[in-house]
Design a protein around this motif. Structure first.
Motif: not given
Length: 124
Positions: A18-22, A28-34, A51-55, A86-91
């Motif tokens: 999950r990538v917050a509004p930015t 794109a950078h944050e998504m690749e880091c995760q 499988d991968e799920f991305v918001d 990546a980290t719990r707060d992504r959920l």
């Protein structure tokens, strides 16, 4: 649980990003880091990623996220052993919502794997 104690099952794993509004570039950078953190942890834990799920662009304070909902539907329809983030707060960043997500994954017998807990120096 430490990497030394980890005992993967034959069940596949899924990932959630999950990538917050930015801005688009930051997202794109944050998504690749995760994605890199998740891949490294999965490799170290010998998990078979299926499988991968991305918001992208969604707040962690809401559960109104398309791929989070798809993920929860997926783990009830298919046998999955792990959900790697990546980290719990992504959920979720909301304790009440996190409890609901925890319960849904627990009901589906899916363990949450926090990649950040497993990507320190490899044990020798």
């Amino acid at each position: 649980m430490s990497a030394e104690d980890w005992s993967p099952s034959d069940l596949p794993a899924v990932s959630y990003i999950r990538v917050a509004p930015t801005t688009t570039d930051q997202a794109a950078h944050e998504m690749e880091c995760q994605r890199a953190q998740i891949a490294l942890a999965a490799d170290r834990l010998r998990l078979r990623m299926a499988d991968e799920f991305v918001d992208v662009g969604y707040s962690g304070m809401s559960t109104d996220r398309p791929d989070l909902n798809r993920l929860l539907d997926h783990v009830t329809a298919y046998r999955v052993g792990y959900c790697v983030v990546a980290t719990r707060d992504r959920l979720s960043e909301d304790p009440e919502h996190m409890a609901e997500i925890d319960q849904a994954l627990d009901d589906a017998e899916v363990a949450i794997v926090i990649a950040a807990d497993h990507i320190g120096p490899a044990a020798t």
